[in-house]
Write an enzyme that holds these catalytic residues in place. Structure first.
Site, short mmCIF file in Angstrom:
data_model
loop_
_atom_site.label_atom_id
_atom_site.label_comp_id
_atom_site.label_asym_id
_atom_site.label_seq_id
_atom_site.Cartn_x
_atom_site.Cartn_y
_atom_site.Cartn_z
N TYR A 168 28.48 -28.04 -19.02
CA TYR A 168 29.65 -27.75 -18.17
C TYR A 168 29.42 -26.52 -17.27
CZ TYR A 168 34.34 -26.66 -16.67
OH TYR A 168 35.42 -26.35 -15.89
N ASP A 194 3.45 9.81 -1.14
CA ASP A 194 2.28 9.04 -0.71
C ASP A 194 2.10 7.86 -1.67
OD1 ASP A 194 -0.03 8.41 0.69
OD2 ASP A 194 -0.76 10.48 0.70
N ASP A 241 21.86 -25.83 -17.61
CA ASP A 241 21.35 -24.67 -16.89
C ASP A 241 20.83 -23.54 -17.77
OD1 ASP A 241 24.10 -23.99 -17.66
OD2 ASP A 241 23.66 -22.13 -16.58
N HIS A 300 0.81 -1.23 0.00
CA HIS A 300 0.00 0.00 0.00
C HIS A 300 0.84 1.27 0.00
CE1 HIS A 300 -4.07 -1.73 0.63
NE2 HIS A 300 -3.34 -2.78 0.97
N ARG A 348 0.34 9.03 16.44
CA ARG A 348 1.67 8.82 17.03
C ARG A 348 2.22 10.06 17.75
NH1 ARG A 348 5.69 6.61 12.88
NH2 ARG A 348 6.53 5.47 14.63
C1 GDG Z 1 -1.96 3.75 2.98
C2 GDG Z 1 -0.99 4.53 2.09
C3 GDG Z 1 -2.70 4.58 0.30
C4 GDG Z 1 -8.66 10.24 7.17
N1 GDG Z 1 -8.96 11.06 8.15
C5 GDG Z 1 -10.20 10.78 8.55
C6 GDG Z 1 -10.68 9.73 7.78
N2 GDG Z 1 -9.70 9.41 6.93
C7 GDG Z 1 -9.78 8.35 5.90
C8 GDG Z 1 -9.90 8.96 4.53
C9 GDG Z 1 -9.22 7.90 3.67
C10 GDG Z 1 -8.17 7.32 4.60
O1 GDG Z 1 -8.57 7.62 5.92
C11 GDG Z 1 -6.79 7.92 4.38
O2 GDG Z 1 -6.38 7.62 3.08
P1 GDG Z 1 -4.89 7.28 2.70
O3 GDG Z 1 -4.82 7.18 1.25
O4 GDG Z 1 -3.98 8.26 3.36
O5 GDG Z 1 -4.76 5.81 3.33
P2 GDG Z 1 -3.93 5.10 4.51
O6 GDG Z 1 -4.63 3.85 4.84
O7 GDG Z 1 -3.69 6.03 5.62
O8 GDG Z 1 -2.51 4.77 3.84
C12 GDG Z 1 -1.74 5.41 1.12
C13 GDG Z 1 -3.59 3.74 1.20
O9 GDG Z 1 -2.83 2.97 2.14
C14 GDG Z 1 -4.45 2.77 0.40
O10 GDG Z 1 -3.68 1.83 -0.26
O11 GDG Z 1 -3.50 5.45 -0.46
O12 GDG Z 1 -0.81 6.06 0.27
O13 GDG Z 1 -0.12 5.31 2.92
O14 GDG Z 1 -10.12 6.89 3.32
O15 GDG Z 1 -11.23 9.16 4.23
N3 GDG Z 1 -11.92 9.23 7.92
C15 GDG Z 1 -12.71 9.76 8.87
N4 GDG Z 1 -12.28 10.75 9.67
C16 GDG Z 1 -11.06 11.31 9.55
O16 GDG Z 1 -10.69 12.21 10.28
N5 GDG Z 1 -13.93 9.27 9.03
#
Ligand code: GDG
Length: 747
Positions: free
Chosen positions: A512, A384, A693, A175, A323
């Site tokens: 060989y 990202d 091979d 991811h 964190r």
């Molecule tokens: C990994 C990779 C890759 C965020 N803040 C709140 C909230 N969120 C939800 C968003 C979104 C998700 O969290 C964050 O999306 P990311 O793309 O940053 O995903 P991560 O799981 O953190 O990271 C990233 C991802 O995996 C998928 O493969 O895109 O690059 O680092 O869905 O909506 N949701 C709510 N409140 C928040 O304050 N409800």
């Protein structure tokens, strides 16, 4: 392994996507679990095998017990999940997760190499954690299962599981970004090699974008000597397919949920707060990869450069706690907040704050409301893997008045959402200008850009992503099973040995280099050990045996090392042969004129590719690149092949072969298969063993009768039925045949 349950998917991710709250099973937010839920329910519009519900077993770290998870009240669709919580011993968990995952892999893979901590104890904990998870996963696996492993916490897991289940379909998805070789090589060599080989235990290795596929391919070629052909990578252990699957979101849900009453309520709240000003937003976890401070400073610069926008626009910066008990994260937060205060103090007025800063988790309704109402999304991470917020923003836009996406080119999603305003997050001027363009963009352009982005987000949503991955996994696993190296094990060795012992006439055909003797940087130094010599002598000493060395080497080399043995020798892939106890005879008698154009082409590559050289044999020219840069060597080999092909006048007159770090050209009528038939007629002896091979040995394997034992040494695709890993194992096998009293082979 318990009884069979067909078509079950087993998922392993760091965190279990469910938890128990007041006796009820709650689903954590996140695209992956929604995708799996929809996969489990089955698609009623699909064919029979895809329309019926399927069970999913999910394993991951959890604070709940297995019993609590099983007992919790569930919705009907949740009953399709079986949940296994993993609890690692405290001393391993800390070093594994906080240590190796968060202090090494996360910063390194996001190009923050100066933050990476290379702690051997953490790496040891990572190994142990992967092994412990492997033990738990293996306990739950059943025949027919498919296993899908997620993310950087478990890079070693595919290979560990493969060690226990040879034929299991294993998929792995990363991811986060996979960094370029220049970053990955900072890892200690043994760790880097282990991580790459660990991932290659899967049949299918998925990344978000093609850049990451390329980076991984380069690392695998350079660090573990993998061979790349198309989208496949092969090692001694087998083959894996690599592909890009850009993760999607549940776009339909985001488009529809903006009409929910709680979302409408939240929208009204935001509108009241901002009045008729335009709204720009960002949402990220507190993390150094997100570029929070550079973004904030760029917004400050925007107001300084374009003061007419003061009091006309609000930047809502949402930072989700993460964190912050770790000192460096806490400092990052304090620094950010100091700047928010400074900017608001400097520029704000009684009724306007330029920055509305929130440090908290938003509810889903608040998130969708914010997406819906914002005129601009300012998504500017420094790095990202994908970034789902950008896609969610696009999906949530009201079609009558869509907003504009400003997107960092360092986010994986920029490879897909190409119509967005793409910026470099380190270039504050570019962010300033993009923000202005976004705020001032006319209706028509906004609609046109957004509808293209919306189409992409809808057409490859999270369901398409999951089903694409799982379909690809099925086909990759099928091909992978066929290609997987089948190391000789006790049972097969037993069969070969029994046939050897009872045969009245035996033929053993041996290549060989790379078969009897390991490769050496200097081919002249790849000479047979006294053990190999003595072994060949013993084999020849048995009157039932006819032994032949069929090599690409020239006569003088073979004479130097084997003239004293009653062996049949074939030099230069069949151009000359010497029957045991007789003289050399030429099979090919032409002069050397044919070599000229080929030599010219090779000389030009030698000049460009340091470390490469030409070897001239009587009947062939060979360009070697074993000592060159492996990637540049491969590229030069491809170019040379094309160049050599251009020098061919008649098809079949000459053959151009890409062997093990070589490109060779030689007359079409000379090959190892024809040589073997010339030596031994129709090859109808009761025991035939052929070992080689490289590509030239495939000609030999191709003339083998069905009951012969053809053995390929090392990695790569082959016609041979059996595999040995290296010349050491070849010697062991031959020793085994001549000394039948030995103990078990490998078990
Ligand atoms: C990994 C990779 C890759 C965020 N803040 C709140 C909230 N969120 C939800 C968003 C979104 C998700 O969290 C964050 O999306 P990311 O793309 O940053 O995903 P991560 O799981 O953190 O990271 C990233 C991802 O995996 C998928 O493969 O895109 O690059 O680092 O869905 O909506 N949701 C709510 N409140 C928040 O304050 N409800």
């Amino acid at each position: 392994m318990a009884g069979t349950e067909p078509d079950r998917l087993v998922v392993v991710s760091y965190r279990l996507p469910f938890h128990v709250e007041d006796g009820v099973l709650k689903q954590n937010s996140g695209g992956l679990v929604s995708a799996m839920l929809s996969y489990a329910k089955g698609n009623p519009e699909s064919n029979a095998s895809e329309s019926s519900p399927r069970r999913i077993l999910w394993l991951g770290i959890s604070e709940d017990t297995e019993e609590a998870l099983a007992k919790a009240d569930r919705s009907e669709e949740q009953t399709l999940f079986d949940l296994v919580p993993i609890l690692l011993p405290e001393e391993i968990q800390q070093k594994f997760y906080e240590g190796l995952c968060n202090n090494l892999i996360w910063p390194l893979f996001h190009y923050f190499s100066y933050l990476a901590e290379f702690s051997p104890e953490d790496y040891e904990a990572y190994r142990k954690a992967n092994q412990l998870v492997c033990d738990i996963v293996c306990k739950h696996l059943q025949p027919g299962d498919r296993l899908w492993i997620h993310d950087y916490h478990f890079l070693l897991l595919p290979k560990l599981v493969r060690g226990n289940f040879r034929d299991l379909s294993i998929g792995f998805f990363l991811h986060i970004p996979f960094p370029s070789y220049e970053i990955f090589r900072l890892l200690p060599r043994t760790w880097g090699r282990e991580l790459v080989l660990g991932m290659l235990g899967a049949d299918l290795v998925g990344f978000h974008i093609y850049d990451y596929v390329q980076h991984f391919t380069q690392c695998a070629i350079r660090m573990v000597g993998a061979q790349a052909v198309g989208s496949w990578l092969s090692t001694e252990e087998g083959s894996s397919r690599l592909e890009a699957f850009p993760i999607g979101i549940d776009a339909q849900a985001f488009a529809e949920d903006r009409f929910l009453p709680e979302v409408e309520l939240a929208i009204r709240g935001i509108l009241e707060a901002i009045g008729d000003r335009l709204l720009v937003f960002s949402v990220d976890r507190l993390d150094y990869t997100k570029g929070l401070l550079p973004r904030l400073l760029a917004v400050e610069k925007f107001f300084t450069k374009y003061p007419q926008w003061k009091n006309q626009m609000v930047f809502n910066m949402v930072v989700v706690p993460s964190r912050d008990t770790i000192p460096s994260y806490h400092e990052m937060k304090l620094e950010l907040e100091a700047h928010v205060g400074r900017i608001n103090g400097l520029m704000g007025s009684l009724d306007w704050r330029p920055i509305v800063y929130q440090y908290r988790h938003l509810s889903r309704a608040e998130m969708i409301a914010l997406y819906n109402i914002s005129d601009v999304a300012l998504i500017t991470p420094l790095r990202d893997g994908m970034n789902l917020v950008a896609k969610e923003y696009v999906a949530s836009q009201p079609p009558e008045n869509p907003g504009v996406l400003v997107l960092s080119e360092m986010a994986g999603t920029s490879a897909e959402l190409r119509e967005a305003l793409i910026i470099n997050p380190n270039d504050s001027d570019e962010i300033v200008e993009a923000l202005r363009t976004a705020l001032e963009m006319g209706d028509e352009e906004r609609h046109s850009v957004w509808s293209k982005l919306r189409d992409r987000v809808h057409s490859y949503d999270v369901f398409a992503w999951a089903s694409d991955f799982l379909h690809s996994l099925s086909s990759a696993a099928e091909v992978g099973r066929g290609r997987r190296v089948t190391p000789l094990v006790d049972r097969e060795i037993g069969i070969i040995q029994a046939r050897y012992l009872t045969a009245t006439k035996r033929v053993i055909l041996l290549d060989y280099d790379g078969t009897l003797v390991p490769f050496h940087r200097d081919p002249e130094k790849a000479v047979p050990s006294p053990q190999v010599h003595e072994l060949l002598s013993r084999l020849c000493g048995d009157a039932k045996n006819e032994i032949a060395i069929i090599s690409g080497r020239d006569r003088s080399f073979l004479d130097r090392w084997f003239a004293d043995l009653p062996l049949n020798l074939v030099a230069e892939h069949g151009a000359s042969q010497r029957l045991a106890g007789q003289k050399w005879e030429n099979v090919w008698n032409e002069n050397d004129d044919w070599k000229k154009p080929f030599r010219r082409a090779m000389e030009s590559v030698v000049r460009r590719c340091p470390g490469s050289f030409i070897e001239e044999k009587r009947t062939s020219l060979v360009w070697h690149f074993r000592n060159s840069d492996p990637i540049y060597g491969l590229r030069s080999a491809q170019e040379l092949m094309e160049d050599l092909e251009n020098n061919l006048s008649e098809p079949g007159e000459f053959r151009i072969l890409d062997g093990n770090h070589i490109v060779e050209v030689r007359p079409g009528e000379i090959d190892k298969g024809s040589a073997a038939l010339r030596l031994f007629g129709q090859l109808n002896q009761s025991f035939i063993l052929a070992i080689g091979d490289d590509r030239t040995d495939e000609d030999l394997f191709s003339v083998m009768p069905r009951d012969a034992f053809a053995v390929k040494v090392g990695k790569g695709t082959t016609r041979a039925r059996y595999h040995l890993r290296d010349p050491g194992e070849v010697v062991r096998l031959l020793e085994y045949l001549v000394s039948p009293q030995q103990g078990p082979w490998m078990s």
